[in-house]
Write a protein that holds these residues in place. Structure first.
Motif, PDB file in Angstrom:
ATOM      1  N   PHE A 143      28.188  49.125   6.614  1.00 22.23           N
ATOM      2  CA  PHE A 143      27.963  49.517   5.227  1.00 22.23           C
ATOM      3  C   PHE A 143      27.810  48.303   4.327  1.00 22.23           C
ATOM      4  CE2 PHE A 143      30.065  50.978   1.124  1.00 22.23           C
ATOM      5  CZ  PHE A 143      28.897  51.490   0.602  1.00 22.23           C
ATOM      6  N   ILE A 144      28.700  47.318   4.492  1.00 17.87           N
ATOM      7  CA  ILE A 144      28.634  46.117   3.657  1.00 17.87           C
ATOM      8  C   ILE A 144      27.283  45.431   3.825  1.00 17.87           C
ATOM      9  CG2 ILE A 144      29.529  43.781   3.363  1.00 17.87           C
ATOM     10  CD1 ILE A 144      31.237  45.826   2.015  1.00 17.87           C
ATOM     11  N   GLY A 145      26.815  45.339   5.070  1.00 15.86           N
ATOM     12  CA  GLY A 145      25.526  44.701   5.330  1.00 15.86           C
ATOM     13  C   GLY A 145      24.366  45.458   4.706  1.00 15.86           C
ATOM     14  N   ILE A 146      24.363  46.778   4.884  1.00 16.58           N
ATOM     15  CA  ILE A 146      23.290  47.614   4.333  1.00 16.58           C
ATOM     16  C   ILE A 146      23.318  47.598   2.811  1.00 16.58           C
ATOM     17  CG2 ILE A 146      22.441  49.982   4.129  1.00 16.58           C
ATOM     18  CD1 ILE A 146      23.488  50.468   6.976  1.00 16.58           C
ATOM     19  N   LEU A 147      24.511  47.721   2.243  1.00 19.49           N
ATOM     20  CA  LEU A 147      24.650  47.771   0.786  1.00 19.49           C
ATOM     21  C   LEU A 147      24.203  46.474   0.141  1.00 19.49           C
ATOM     22  CD1 LEU A 147      25.706  49.550  -1.546  1.00 19.49           C
ATOM     23  CD2 LEU A 147      27.921  48.431  -1.265  1.00 19.49           C
ATOM     24  N   THR A 148      24.618  45.355   0.723  1.00 20.98           N
ATOM     25  CA  THR A 148      24.263  44.055   0.166  1.00 20.98           C
ATOM     26  C   THR A 148      22.756  43.812   0.220  1.00 20.98           C
ATOM     27  OG1 THR A 148      26.410  43.145   0.841  1.00 20.98           O
ATOM     28  CG2 THR A 148      24.663  41.575   0.323  1.00 20.98           C
ATOM     29  N   LYS A 149      22.138  44.236   1.303  1.00 21.60           N
ATOM     30  CA  LYS A 149      20.715  43.955   1.510  1.00 21.60           C
ATOM     31  C   LYS A 149      19.796  44.983   0.865  1.00 21.60           C
ATOM     32  CE  LYS A 149      17.514  42.558   5.165  1.00 21.60           C
ATOM     33  NZ  LYS A 149      17.360  42.301   6.620  1.00 21.60           N
ATOM     34  N   TYR A 150      20.169  46.279   0.952  1.00 22.76           N
ATOM     35  CA  TYR A 150      19.236  47.332   0.520  1.00 22.76           C
ATOM     36  C   TYR A 150      19.704  48.151  -0.683  1.00 22.76           C
ATOM     37  CZ  TYR A 150      17.253  46.371   5.126  1.00 22.76           C
ATOM     38  OH  TYR A 150      16.715  45.744   6.220  1.00 22.76           O
ATOM     39  N   GLY A 151      20.988  48.118  -1.016  1.00 23.82           N
ATOM     40  CA  GLY A 151      21.468  48.906  -2.141  1.00 23.82           C
ATOM     41  C   GLY A 151      21.798  50.349  -1.780  1.00 23.82           C
ATOM     42  N   PHE A 152      21.786  51.221  -2.796  1.00 25.01           N
ATOM     43  CA  PHE A 152      22.287  52.594  -2.653  1.00 25.01           C
ATOM     44  C   PHE A 152      21.229  53.659  -2.382  1.00 25.01           C
ATOM     45  CE2 PHE A 152      25.847  50.724  -4.985  1.00 25.01           C
ATOM     46  CZ  PHE A 152      26.926  51.267  -4.303  1.00 25.01           C
ATOM     47  N   LYS A 153      19.966  53.307  -2.521  1.00 20.42           N
ATOM     48  CA  LYS A 153      18.923  54.338  -2.508  1.00 20.42           C
ATOM     49  C   LYS A 153      18.949  55.194  -1.241  1.00 20.42           C
ATOM     50  CE  LYS A 153      15.259  53.628  -4.784  1.00 20.42           C
ATOM     51  NZ  LYS A 153      13.966  53.148  -5.337  1.00 20.42           N
ATOM     52  N   ALA A 154      19.122  54.570  -0.074  1.00 14.98           N
ATOM     53  CA  ALA A 154      19.142  55.325   1.182  1.00 14.98           C
ATOM     54  C   ALA A 154      20.284  56.324   1.207  1.00 14.98           C
ATOM     55  CB  ALA A 154      19.249  54.368   2.375  1.00 14.98           C
ATOM     56  N   PHE A 155      21.454  55.914   0.673  1.00 15.14           N
ATOM     57  CA  PHE A 155      22.604  56.811   0.629  1.00 15.14           C
ATOM     58  C   PHE A 155      22.360  57.952  -0.358  1.00 15.14           C
ATOM     59  CE2 PHE A 155      24.375  52.675   1.914  1.00 15.14           C
ATOM     60  CZ  PHE A 155      24.978  53.045   3.112  1.00 15.14           C
ATOM     61  N   GLY A 156      21.634  57.640  -1.446  1.00 15.07           N
ATOM     62  CA  GLY A 156      21.306  58.677  -2.412  1.00 15.07           C
ATOM     63  C   GLY A 156      20.443  59.765  -1.801  1.00 15.07           C
ATOM     64  N   TRP A 157      19.386  59.365  -1.099  1.00 12.28           N
ATOM     65  CA  TRP A 157      18.516  60.351  -0.454  1.00 12.28           C
ATOM     66  C   TRP A 157      19.271  61.129   0.624  1.00 12.28           C
ATOM     67  CZ3 TRP A 157      14.612  62.121  -2.765  1.00 12.28           C
ATOM     68  CH2 TRP A 157      13.774  61.314  -3.546  1.00 12.28           C
ATOM     69  N   TYR A 158      20.139  60.447   1.334  1.00 12.98           N
ATOM     70  CA  TYR A 158      20.912  61.110   2.380  1.00 12.98           C
ATOM     71  C   TYR A 158      21.801  62.198   1.785  1.00 12.98           C
ATOM     72  CZ  TYR A 158      24.201  61.857   6.189  1.00 12.98           C
ATOM     73  OH  TYR A 158      24.985  62.439   7.157  1.00 12.98           O
ATOM     74  N   ARG A 159      22.482  61.896   0.673  1.00 13.14           N
ATOM     75  CA  ARG A 159      23.333  62.883   0.006  1.00 13.14           C
ATOM     76  C   ARG A 159      22.517  64.099  -0.438  1.00 13.14           C
ATOM     77  NH1 ARG A 159      28.439  61.143  -2.962  1.00 13.14           N
ATOM     78  NH2 ARG A 159      27.948  63.035  -4.118  1.00 13.14           N
ATOM     79  N   ILE A 160      21.336  63.842  -0.991  1.00  6.66           N
ATOM     80  CA  ILE A 160      20.486  64.933  -1.459  1.00  6.66           C
ATOM     81  C   ILE A 160      20.111  65.853  -0.301  1.00  6.66           C
ATOM     82  CG2 ILE A 160      18.215  65.487  -2.429  1.00  6.66           C
ATOM     83  CD1 ILE A 160      18.476  62.880  -4.090  1.00  6.66           C
ATOM     84  N   VAL A 161      19.789  65.262   0.844  1.00 11.94           N
ATOM     85  CA  VAL A 161      19.433  66.059   2.026  1.00 11.94           C
ATOM     86  C   VAL A 161      20.618  66.893   2.499  1.00 11.94           C
ATOM     87  CG1 VAL A 161      18.797  65.941   4.459  1.00 11.94           C
ATOM     88  CG2 VAL A 161      17.612  64.507   2.798  1.00 11.94           C
ATOM     89  N   VAL A 162      21.792  66.252   2.611  1.00 15.18           N
ATOM     90  CA  VAL A 162      22.997  66.971   3.075  1.00 15.18           C
ATOM     91  C   VAL A 162      23.375  68.078   2.097  1.00 15.18           C
ATOM     92  CG1 VAL A 162      25.467  66.767   3.570  1.00 15.18           C
ATOM     93  CG2 VAL A 162      23.891  65.007   4.375  1.00 15.18           C
ATOM     94  N   GLY A 163      23.327  67.777   0.793  1.00 14.23           N
ATOM     95  CA  GLY A 163      23.655  68.784  -0.205  1.00 14.23           C
ATOM     96  C   GLY A 163      22.692  69.950  -0.166  1.00 14.23           C
ATOM     97  N   THR A 164      21.418  69.659   0.036  1.00 18.08           N
ATOM     98  CA  THR A 164      20.409  70.714   0.128  1.00 18.08           C
ATOM     99  C   THR A 164      20.651  71.599   1.353  1.00 18.08           C
ATOM    100  OG1 THR A 164      18.783  69.280  -0.960  1.00 18.08           O
ATOM    101  CG2 THR A 164      17.930  71.179   0.252  1.00 18.08           C
TER     102      THR A 164
END
Length: 264
Positions: free
Chosen positions: A228-249
């Motif tokens: 998580f630390i590696g992904i967050l530092t390099k890419y930010g939150f956008k991927a996690f945002g889309w993932y949450r939207i998919v799971v919530g849907t």
């Protein structure tokens, strides 16, 4: 609970507890799909396996906990708002937990917010979580209160809260990990107390399930935190945002489709 169900839930807990994706939402989907009955032990298990994930933070960041006592006091200060509100609003929170739709909606809302967080807070001034002030810690603690709403994600709330205080993504994430320790430990103690107060007791098989769940959660959480630390530092939150939207849907679709989602 079967050993297979324990392994699956422990892996999910280890993967999602420290990520901004809501472990509650994932547990709901997993228990529903596996048909796990929400017995008193199951409800206890889903909380107490957090002890394994707590240990993962202590192992990964053990040096941080021996630097200064000032660090501990900051964690206490940050934990005050959610602790007080959690006690005052416990019945209301329990009612919210009975609503799978609430969890699903908050997953989607939180996901949308995460899509824009990197743009909103892109000028951090602090890259070391040890440099957080008491004022910053207290404000982050108030953001943690948002996690009292099921599906919000404690991790997401505290990390975003840290970024509003000009912390870098890495510093905010690390402080979120540290802050999880007293909160999750407290939740586990309260759950155990209520379990025994209601007259329940562990069977030898249930003790084995708890041990296995905590060990697996510990190992998986270490992997998740490092990744998580590696992904967050390099890419930010956008991927996690889309993932949450998919799971919530997916959750909303299951609810609308009449699927029985038992809240654990």
């Amino acid at each position: 609970m079967t050993y297979f169900e324990v392994i699956v839930l422990a892996i999910i807990e280890g993967l999602t507890e420290f990520l901004p994706v809501s472990s509650t939402g994932h547990m709901i989907i997993a228990t529903a799909l596996m048909g796990v009955e929400p017995t008193p032990f199951v409800k206890l298990f889903t909380i107490v396996i957090q002890l394994g994930t707590i240990l993962s933070v202590l192992v990964l960041y053990w040096k941080r906990f021996f630097r200064t006592f000032d660090f501990y006091f900051k964690l206490v200060v940050a934990g005050i708002p959610a602790s007080v509100l959690g006690l005052l609003l416990s019945d209301f929170i329990d009612d919210l937990l009975e609503s799978p739709l609430m969890v699903a909606v908050m997953l989607v809302i939180g996901g949308v917010i995460l899509l824009f967080v990197d743009k909103w807070f892109n000028k951090p001034k602090t890259d070391d979580s040890d440099e957080i002030t008491y004022k910053q810690a207290f404000i982050i603690g108030w953001y943690q209160c948002l996690a009292l709403i099921p599906g919000t994600s404690r991790s997401a709330s505290t990390i975003v809260g840290g970024m509003t205080q000009n912390l870098s993504r890495k510093a905010a994430a690390e402080f979120s990990f540290f802050l999880a320790i007293p909160m999750m430990l407290g939740a586990s103690i309260v759950k155990l107390y209520k379990f025994f107060k209601e007259g329940h007791a562990f069977s030898s098989d249930e003790i084995n399930l708890l041990i296995i769940g905590n060990v697996i959660g510990f190992v998986v959480a270490i992997i998740a935190i490092k990744s998580f630390i590696g992904i967050l530092t390099k890419y930010g939150f956008k991927a996690f945002g889309w993932y949450r939207i998919v799971v919530g849907t997916i959750l909303i679709a299951l609810i609308v489709g009449g699927y029985n989602l038992a809240i654990i």
